[in-house]
Design a protein around this motif. Structure first.
Motif, PDB file in Angstrom:
ATOM      1  N   GLY A  34       0.881  -1.149   0.199  1.00  0.00           N
ATOM      2  CA  GLY A  34      -0.068  -0.062   0.100  1.00  0.00           C
ATOM      3  C   GLY A  34       0.809   1.181  -0.112  1.00  0.00           C
ATOM      4  O   GLY A  34       2.240   1.073   0.286  1.00  0.00           O
ATOM      5  N   LEU A  35       0.144   2.445  -0.211  1.00  0.00           N
ATOM      6  CA  LEU A  35       0.853   3.699  -0.488  1.00  0.00           C
ATOM      7  C   LEU A  35       1.576   4.086   0.943  1.00  0.00           C
ATOM      8  O   LEU A  35       2.588   4.710   1.082  1.00  0.00           O
ATOM      9  CB  LEU A  35      -0.132   4.722  -0.690  1.00  0.00           C
ATOM     10  N   GLN A  36       0.943   4.051   1.809  1.00  0.00           N
ATOM     11  CA  GLN A  36       1.197   4.474   3.246  1.00  0.00           C
ATOM     12  C   GLN A  36       2.517   3.535   3.718  1.00  0.00           C
ATOM     13  O   GLN A  36       3.437   4.011   4.454  1.00  0.00           O
ATOM     14  CB  GLN A  36       0.102   4.272   4.466  1.00  0.00           C
ATOM     15  N   GLY A  37       2.059   2.300   3.443  1.00  0.00           N
ATOM     16  CA  GLY A  37       3.640   1.450   3.988  1.00  0.00           C
ATOM     17  C   GLY A  37       4.704   1.279   2.929  1.00  0.00           C
ATOM     18  O   GLY A  37       5.757   0.768   3.134  1.00  0.00           O
ATOM     19  N   ALA A  38       4.599   2.037   1.873  1.00  0.00           N
ATOM     20  CA  ALA A  38       5.711   2.303   0.893  1.00  0.00           C
ATOM     21  C   ALA A  38       6.970   3.133   1.419  1.00  0.00           C
ATOM     22  O   ALA A  38       6.717   4.147   0.848  1.00  0.00           O
ATOM     23  CB  ALA A  38       5.199   2.487  -0.428  1.00  0.00           C
ATOM     24  N   THR A  39       7.670   2.682   2.326  1.00  0.00           N
ATOM     25  CA  THR A  39       8.678   3.601   2.736  1.00  0.00           C
ATOM     26  C   THR A  39       9.806   3.823   1.642  1.00  0.00           C
ATOM     27  O   THR A  39       9.954   3.004   0.932  1.00  0.00           O
ATOM     28  CB  THR A  39       9.318   3.132   4.095  1.00  0.00           C
ATOM     29  N   ILE A  40      10.668   4.703   2.140  1.00  0.00           N
ATOM     30  CA  ILE A  40      11.817   4.999   1.186  1.00  0.00           C
ATOM     31  C   ILE A  40      12.726   4.022   1.215  1.00  0.00           C
ATOM     32  O   ILE A  40      13.208   3.420   0.339  1.00  0.00           O
ATOM     33  CB  ILE A  40      12.565   6.267   1.652  1.00  0.00           C
ATOM     34  N   ASN A  41      12.769   3.260   2.416  1.00  0.00           N
ATOM     35  CA  ASN A  41      13.908   2.060   2.550  1.00  0.00           C
ATOM     36  C   ASN A  41      13.350   1.097   1.685  1.00  0.00           C
ATOM     37  O   ASN A  41      14.147   0.358   1.275  1.00  0.00           O
ATOM     38  CB  ASN A  41      13.985   1.939   4.220  1.00  0.00           C
ATOM     39  N   GLY A  67      17.298  -1.786  -5.194  1.00  0.00           N
ATOM     40  CA  GLY A  67      18.895  -2.127  -5.052  1.00  0.00           C
ATOM     41  C   GLY A  67      19.701  -1.084  -5.182  1.00  0.00           C
ATOM     42  O   GLY A  67      20.862  -1.089  -5.361  1.00  0.00           O
ATOM     43  N   LEU A  68      19.075   0.040  -4.613  1.00  0.00           N
ATOM     44  CA  LEU A  68      19.731   1.117  -4.614  1.00  0.00           C
ATOM     45  C   LEU A  68      19.577   1.930  -3.432  1.00  0.00           C
ATOM     46  O   LEU A  68      18.996   1.677  -2.430  1.00  0.00           O
ATOM     47  CB  LEU A  68      19.032   2.227  -5.553  1.00  0.00           C
ATOM     48  N   SER A  69      20.684   3.041  -3.208  1.00  0.00           N
ATOM     49  CA  SER A  69      20.453   3.607  -1.870  1.00  0.00           C
ATOM     50  C   SER A  69      19.345   4.595  -1.549  1.00  0.00           C
ATOM     51  O   SER A  69      18.882   5.136  -2.524  1.00  0.00           O
ATOM     52  CB  SER A  69      21.936   4.301  -1.816  1.00  0.00           C
ATOM     53  N   SER A  70      19.024   4.453  -0.320  1.00  0.00           N
ATOM     54  CA  SER A  70      17.741   5.579  -0.176  1.00  0.00           C
ATOM     55  C   SER A  70      18.018   7.173  -0.328  1.00  0.00           C
ATOM     56  O   SER A  70      16.800   7.623  -0.784  1.00  0.00           O
ATOM     57  CB  SER A  70      17.385   5.377   1.300  1.00  0.00           C
ATOM     58  N   GLY A  71      19.220   7.416  -0.406  1.00  0.00           N
ATOM     59  CA  GLY A  71      19.610   8.975  -0.586  1.00  0.00           C
ATOM     60  C   GLY A  71      19.295   9.178  -2.105  1.00  0.00           C
ATOM     61  O   GLY A  71      18.903  10.499  -2.415  1.00  0.00           O
ATOM     62  N   ILE A  72      19.416   8.263  -2.966  1.00  0.00           N
ATOM     63  CA  ILE A  72      19.311   8.523  -4.416  1.00  0.00           C
ATOM     64  C   ILE A  72      17.614   8.918  -4.583  1.00  0.00           C
ATOM     65  O   ILE A  72      17.562   9.735  -5.627  1.00  0.00           O
ATOM     66  CB  ILE A  72      19.528   7.325  -5.264  1.00  0.00           C
ATOM     67  N   ILE A  73      16.799   8.774  -3.741  1.00  0.00           N
ATOM     68  CA  ILE A  73      15.278   9.137  -4.233  1.00  0.00           C
ATOM     69  C   ILE A  73      15.391  10.522  -4.131  1.00  0.00           C
ATOM     70  O   ILE A  73      14.599  11.065  -4.710  1.00  0.00           O
ATOM     71  CB  ILE A  73      14.603   8.302  -2.993  1.00  0.00           C
ATOM     72  N   SER A  74      15.955  11.127  -2.959  1.00  0.00           N
ATOM     73  CA  SER A  74      15.932  12.381  -2.613  1.00  0.00           C
ATOM     74  C   SER A  74      16.781  13.283  -3.715  1.00  0.00           C
ATOM     75  O   SER A  74      16.276  14.189  -4.094  1.00  0.00           O
ATOM     76  CB  SER A  74      16.665  12.747  -1.314  1.00  0.00           C
ATOM     77  N   HIS A  75      17.838  12.605  -4.371  1.00  0.00           N
ATOM     78  CA  HIS A  75      18.612  12.957  -5.422  1.00  0.00           C
ATOM     79  C   HIS A  75      17.748  13.259  -6.754  1.00  0.00           C
ATOM     80  O   HIS A  75      18.026  14.556  -7.518  1.00  0.00           O
ATOM     81  CB  HIS A  75      20.079  12.403  -5.542  1.00  0.00           C
ATOM     82  N   TYR A  76      17.001  12.144  -7.080  1.00  0.00           N
ATOM     83  CA  TYR A  76      16.488  12.321  -8.257  1.00  0.00           C
ATOM     84  C   TYR A  76      14.941  13.011  -8.282  1.00  0.00           C
ATOM     85  O   TYR A  76      14.571  13.449  -9.338  1.00  0.00           O
ATOM     86  CB  TYR A  76      16.309  10.868  -8.982  1.00  0.00           C
ATOM     87  N   PHE A  77      14.450  12.554  -7.147  1.00  0.00           N
ATOM     88  CA  PHE A  77      12.724  12.839  -7.171  1.00  0.00           C
ATOM     89  C   PHE A  77      12.604  14.059  -6.049  1.00  0.00           C
ATOM     90  O   PHE A  77      11.460  14.266  -5.950  1.00  0.00           O
ATOM     91  CB  PHE A  77      12.069  11.779  -6.648  1.00  0.00           C
ATOM     92  N   GLY A  78      13.572  14.289  -5.025  1.00  0.00           N
ATOM     93  CA  GLY A  78      13.025  15.332  -3.863  1.00  0.00           C
ATOM     94  C   GLY A  78      12.553  14.726  -2.942  1.00  0.00           C
ATOM     95  O   GLY A  78      12.170  15.376  -1.816  1.00  0.00           O
ATOM     96  N   GLY A  79      12.428  13.345  -2.605  1.00  0.00           N
ATOM     97  CA  GLY A  79      11.882  12.440  -1.794  1.00  0.00           C
ATOM     98  C   GLY A  79      10.657  11.711  -2.129  1.00  0.00           C
ATOM     99  O   GLY A  79      10.493  11.529  -3.335  1.00  0.00           O
TER     100      GLY A  79
END
Length: 201
Positions: free
Chosen positions: A26-33, A40-52
């Motif tokens: 679900g959407l609420q349970g879909a955490t960045i981690n 298979g990528l680092s969590s920090g790359i989400i902020s880098h590419y998408f801003g969060g």
């Protein structure tokens, strides 16, 4: 230093991971981690590419919308497509294998529910709805009066959305999707027969 050309690939990996994770938890349970782990990528790359996470969620919705648009274009871009054939292609694209896949259907449902509380997701859903009606209306106007084409386009869009939702919630999904597609096509064909200009000359 990231390798040149890796950004589009990684962005797509994260979008696909988001769709898969949202379908699973679900959407609420879909955490960045969870999403980054699935990709298979680092969590920090989400902020880098998408801003969060929010930016990634919105990009994932746009991906689903693009898949819908591309499915239609692939069927009608070769030219010499009659208005009726184009209408049938619109229905096929909405009931395509991708749009009826487990990950896509569950993710669409999560996004729709969240759109009631999220202005950007609501905007994207409105874009999707308007595009469907516009595509239907464009072809119907070549076959009947403008006012009648507008009305039938609205009704047809509601049928497509409604039958898609009923199919998703059905225990016999594949059979229901096929049946839903046939019903929507038959409705449009019946309306063309009843209101088409060729029948009122």
């Amino acid at each position: 230093m990231p390798k040149i050309g890796m950004e589009p690939l990684r962005r797509q990996q994260l979008i696909q991971a988001t769709i898969d994770v949202v379908a699973e938890v679900g959407l609420q349970g879909a955490t960045i981690n969870l999403i980054s782990g699935k990709a298979g990528l680092s969590s920090g790359i989400i902020s880098h590419y998408f801003g969060g996470k929010q930016g990634l969620i919105e990009a994932s919705v746009r991906h689903l919308l693009d898949q819908l648009k591309d499915s239609l274009l692939s069927q009608v871009s070769h030219g010499n497509v009659s208005p009726t054939d184009r209408l049938m292609a619109i229905i096929d694209s909405n009931f395509s294998p991708f749009q009826r896949s487990d990950s896509a259907t569950k993710t669409w449902l999560c996004f729709w529910a969240q759109a009631m509380h999220d202005n950007e997701l609501r905007r994207l859903q409105n874009v999707n709805s308007r595009r469907l009606v516009s595509n239907l209306r464009f072809s119907l106007k070549a076959l009947m009066e403008r006012e009648k084409a507008e009305q039938i386009a609205q009704y047809s869009a509601a049928l497509i959305d409604g039958f898609w939702l009923r199919s998703v919630l059905s225990e016999s999904t594949a059979q229901k999707f096929d049946q839903a597609s046939r019903f929507c096509k038959q409705y449009i064909l019946d309306m063309i027969e009843q209101h088409g200009a060729a029948n009122h000359v």
